[in-house]
Write a protein that holds these residues in place. Structure first.
Motif, short mmCIF file in Angstrom:
data_model
loop_
_atom_site.label_atom_id
_atom_site.label_comp_id
_atom_site.label_asym_id
_atom_site.label_seq_id
_atom_site.Cartn_x
_atom_site.Cartn_y
_atom_site.Cartn_z
N THR A 220 58.75 18.87 34.10
CA THR A 220 57.84 19.43 33.10
C THR A 220 57.26 20.76 33.58
OG1 THR A 220 57.26 17.23 32.27
CG2 THR A 220 55.72 19.01 31.81
N HIS A 221 57.01 21.67 32.62
CA HIS A 221 56.45 22.98 32.93
C HIS A 221 55.19 23.20 32.10
CE1 HIS A 221 60.77 23.45 33.98
NE2 HIS A 221 60.25 24.03 35.04
N ASP A 255 55.64 21.21 28.29
CA ASP A 255 56.84 20.67 27.64
C ASP A 255 57.89 20.48 28.73
OD1 ASP A 255 58.56 19.69 25.78
OD2 ASP A 255 58.63 21.48 24.53
N THR A 256 58.95 19.77 28.37
CA THR A 256 60.03 19.47 29.30
C THR A 256 61.34 19.93 28.71
OG1 THR A 256 58.80 17.51 30.04
CG2 THR A 256 61.11 17.65 30.68
N ASN A 257 62.13 20.68 29.49
CA ASN A 257 63.44 21.11 29.03
C ASN A 257 64.33 19.91 28.74
OD1 ASN A 257 62.73 23.80 29.31
ND2 ASN A 257 63.51 23.92 31.40
N ASP A 259 67.33 19.16 29.50
CA ASP A 259 68.11 18.63 30.62
C ASP A 259 67.25 17.96 31.67
OD1 ASP A 259 66.88 20.92 31.35
OD2 ASP A 259 68.57 21.76 32.47
N ARG A 261 64.55 15.87 30.72
CA ARG A 261 63.80 14.77 30.09
C ARG A 261 64.20 13.40 30.63
NH1 ARG A 261 64.00 17.20 23.92
NH2 ARG A 261 62.55 18.93 24.32
N SER A 282 59.88 28.58 30.40
CA SER A 282 61.25 28.21 30.04
C SER A 282 62.24 28.71 31.08
CB SER A 282 61.60 28.80 28.67
OG SER A 282 60.74 28.29 27.67
N GLY A 285 62.90 26.59 34.11
CA GLY A 285 63.72 25.38 33.98
C GLY A 285 65.11 25.54 34.57
N ARG A 345 72.10 30.43 32.66
CA ARG A 345 71.95 31.06 31.36
C ARG A 345 73.31 31.50 30.80
NH1 ARG A 345 66.87 33.07 29.73
NH2 ARG A 345 65.20 32.87 31.26
#
Length: 563
Positions: A220-221, A255-257, A259, A261, A282, A285, A345
């Protein structure tokens, strides 16, 4: 006189029991019962210290927990140094077990803070002291002296949830009580913040209520959503406003990306980094980060830490540092720009090849890849870093620096390149002798003006006009006189051809009769050939004159025949 030997009658009355005497007896019994009950219910006396006694009254102000009275303020007095007030509170016996080191006390009074209003019910009932027992006691030690809180705690001890710690370089508008948001829903609060011991950062403690704490995982970030965010970047003007409460009192979102979760739930007290905005969170992540560095000899005004690194308009990394380096030995200076590239990316980890990042960078540089500065917004002058294929780039090599970062050469771009081109154009224009050209042009114009306004040109024009008029008259006369001749030329050519035919027949007859191979025959044959050539020439002349009658004056070459 009464005879003492005679008996005397006893006249004293016997006092009877009166019911009215029961009233003081009952009163004594009730008082004794109340005294016994008070003694039985009376608990320990505790000492509370507050910065001020605003709203507190001795003998009236109550100590409560969940609207249940647990004690009464007995005395209020100032401390010896006048810095705070000391409040003596007589607690009930039922609250004795709750008086531990975990207990907290604060005064409930009307408060207007950024984002919320509390204590309005005390406008009529008066202020009171709220007590939070502190949850399960366990090995907690009993305590009788407490330092009261000046502000109500954001979270009560009996509220289910978990606390986490955030590390931040700056806290902006975040304060105690600021909301913690998950997808625009308030799921917790900021408990407190503290300056780090080294003075270079902050520690923020937050609380996330149950069941929302199950969304806080290892991957989580968290990011700051305080106030209004205004971005003037390559995508235009973007205005970000998380909520009205976050605008007034600051806020934190998480929130959590996708990949991440499936990662494990974060334990209570876990530490996270607080990012400055959602884009930075973001980018965090992506687990794999490759350090790069490039160099520019010109100005990098507008390029700052956090600027994107793009390939074909797609962000693949972030600028991590911009530093000026100066060489005192030769006076040369250049700017080193450090940036990170997140390979994830570009493609997922399972599709990445086995080649080392350095070998890939070397191959790209050999093919002409260079780092360039580009303008993201002409209004603000913001720049971003682009990894572009530069046609005709000078040969160069990617290398590994002493710090472990990969060096990729940079070339001028953006406004720098435009400025260089304009400078080169200006230098070329400065070498053109405009003064000499202007002087020569002025001299030429003066000569042309002298010729145009001179008598010679006027006389020449008059003579030319006269000559043209004469030529028109001559052509008109020739056209009138030559027209009958031109009309008869075809008939003459046909008559001549007929004569030749007849002559040929005559010669054939003569040849068969008496000419044979004599000299006469040969002379006649030459005569016939010459007549045939003459007839053909006349026919060609007639056709040409019929198509070009002006040839009678100008000649076949288009010029007047010379005498």
């Amino acid at each position: 006189m009464t005879d003492p030997s005679q008996p005397v009658a006893d006249t004293r009355r016997v006092r009877r029991f009166q019911l009215i005497w029961l009233i003081p007896v009952v009163a004594v019994l009730v008082a004794g019962f109340l005294a016994y009950q008070a003694i039985a219910q009376r608990g320990p006396t505790i000492t509370l210290t507050f910065r001020t006694a605003d709203g507190l009254k001795a003998g009236t102000t109550k100590v409560r927990h969940k609207a249940v009275d647990l004690g009464t303020v007995d005395t209020i007095q100032l401390s010896d140094d006048l810095s705070h007030v000391i409040v003596q509170v007589k607690m009930q016996r039922t609250a004795t077990a709750e008086l531990t080191e975990k207990a907290r006390f604060w005064v409930v009074r009307p408060r207007l803070n950024a984002g919320n209003i509390s204590g309005l019910d005390t406008l009529l009932s008066g202020a009171y002291i709220e007590m939070d027992p502190g949850g399960s006691h366990g090995e907690a030690e009993a305590k009788r002296e407490f330092k009261g809180l000046e502000e109500p705690p954001a979270v009560r001890s009996d509220e289910p949830g978990q606390s986490y710690t955030l590390r931040a370089g700056r806290i902006g508008g975040i304060t105690s009580g600021s909301p913690v948001l998950y997808r625009d829903i308030a799921v917790g609060e900021v408990l407190r913040w503290e300056l780090a011991p080294d003075g270079l950062g902050f520690t923020v403690t937050i609380f996330v209520r149950d069941p929302y704490n199950r969304f806080v995982r290892v991957g989580t970030h968290f990011w700051d959503t305080s106030g209004i965010g205004l971005d003037l970047g390559a995508n235009g003007v973007q205005l970000r406003l998380e909520s009205l409460q976050a605008l007034l009192s600051g806020g934190i979102s998480f929130d959590t990306n996708p990949d991440a979760r499936q990662t494990d739930l974060s334990p209570p007290g876990a530490e996270f980094h607080l990012y400055r905005d959602e884009s930075a969170a973001s980018a965090a992540g992506f687990r794999q980060r490759l350090p790069f560095v490039t160099r520019f000899e010109g100005s990098v005004r507008g390029l700052a830490e956090g600027a994107p690194v793009e390939v074909f308009g797609i962000q693949i990394g972030t600028v991590t540092g911009v530093k000026l380096e100066f060489d005192p030995s030769n006076g040369a200076a250049h700017v080193n720009v450090a940036f990170e590239v997140q390979p994830e990316r570009i493609m997922p980890p399972d599709r990445m090849g086995t080649d080392s990042p350095l070998s890939v960078a070397q191959t790209m540089v050999r093919r002409g890849v260079r780092m360039q500065l580009h303008t993201a917004n002409y209004l603000t002058g913001q720049l971003f870093l682009g990894m572009d294929y530069v046609p005709g780039a000078k040969p160069a090599e990617a290398s590994l620096t002493a710090s472990g970062a990969m060096y990729v050469p940079g070339v001028s771009g953006g406004l720098d390149s435009l400025t260089a081109n304009l400078t080169d154009l200006t230098q070329k224009l400065s070498r053109i002798p405009f003064d000499q050209i202007g002087a020569d042009l002025q001299t030429t114009l003066q000569g042309i003006s002298a010729v145009a306004n001179g008598n010679d040109l006027k006389q020449s024009m008059q003579s030319l006009a006269t000559t043209l008029a004469s030529t028109r008259d001559l052509v008109r006369k020739l056209d009138t006189g030559a027209t009958p001749l031109l009309k008869n030329l075809p008939e003459m050519a046909q008559s001549l051809q007929a004569t030749l035919d007849k002559t040929a027949k005559l010669v054939g007859s003569a040849e068969s009769s008496y000419f044979g191979s004599s000299q006469v025959k040969r002379d006649v044959e030459r005569l016939l050939v010459q007549l045939s050539d003459t007839a053909r020439s006349v026919r060609l002349l007639a056709d040409y004159i019929n198509q070009h009658p002006e040839a009678l004056i100008q000649g076949r070459s288009g010029k007047s025949s010379e005498r």
